[in-house]
Scaffold this motif. Structure first.
Motif, PDB file in Angstrom:
ATOM      1  N   LEU A   1       0.844  -1.199   0.000  1.00  0.00           N
ATOM      2  CA  LEU A   1       0.000   0.000   0.000  1.00  0.00           C
ATOM      3  C   LEU A   1       0.874   1.243   0.000  1.00  0.00           C
TER       4      LEU A   1
ATOM      5  N   ARG B   1      -4.213   2.334   5.490  1.00  0.00           N
ATOM      6  CA  ARG B   1      -5.469   1.655   5.205  1.00  0.00           C
ATOM      7  C   ARG B   1      -6.645   2.318   5.929  1.00  0.00           C
TER       8      ARG B   1
ATOM      9  N   ASN C   1     -10.252  -2.527   0.031  1.00  0.00           N
ATOM     10  CA  ASN C   1      -9.286  -2.362  -1.061  1.00  0.00           C
ATOM     11  C   ASN C   1      -9.724  -1.378  -2.153  1.00  0.00           C
TER      12      ASN C   1
ATOM     13  N   VAL D   1      -9.122   2.097  -0.799  1.00  0.00           N
ATOM     14  CA  VAL D   1      -7.688   2.370  -0.711  1.00  0.00           C
ATOM     15  C   VAL D   1      -7.139   2.681  -2.105  1.00  0.00           C
TER      16      VAL D   1
END
Length: 132
Positions: free
Chosen positions: A36, A40, A45, A48
């Motif tokens: 990443l 987070r 996901n 993100v």
């Protein structure tokens, strides 16, 4: 950080459909273990991925190239230019310009000669397995 929206990303990627494709691809990369580039913050996901695009922590152009490369079934290979490989016509003209003594002779066989040669061949010996 508050929830990211499409409007936060639209100035980075002009087309909303392309944004969805890129964010989805990046989300799949994250779920398969890609590191990443933002915290987070208990986000899933896809969120993100959108935050990474909005914050410009990943290159949109690189992400687009990776997406295109992952979808390609046929990878185009660079072939040599025509000037680098001599054509048959140029080979033939250079061969005909040589002396006949320099040319290699090839055996030529007519169809009749081939059939006569095949008639003279002996068939392979049969084994017990071949007799049926």
């Amino acid at each position: 950080m508050a929830r990211v929206t499409v409007e936060d990303c639209i100035d980075k990627v002009d087309n909303r459909f392309e944004l969805v494709l890129l964010a989805g691809y990046r989300a799949r990369m994250i779920s398969s273990g890609a590191p990443l580039t933002v915290d987070r913050d208990r986000d899933k996901n896809p969120v993100v991925a959108l935050r990474e695009i909005a914050d410009e922590t990943i290159s949109v152009d690189d992400l687009k190239e990776d997406l295109i490369h992952s979808m390609q079934k046929h990878v185009e290979v660079d072939e040599p230019e025509e000037d680098a490989v001599p054509s048959r016509a140029s080979i033939g003209s250079s061969v005909s310009a040589r002396n006949d003594d320099d040319l290699q002779e090839f055996d030529r066989m007519s169809e009749e000669d081939l059939l006569r040669g095949l008639d003279g061949l002996v068939p392979p010996a049969q084994t017990d397995d071949d007799e049926g």
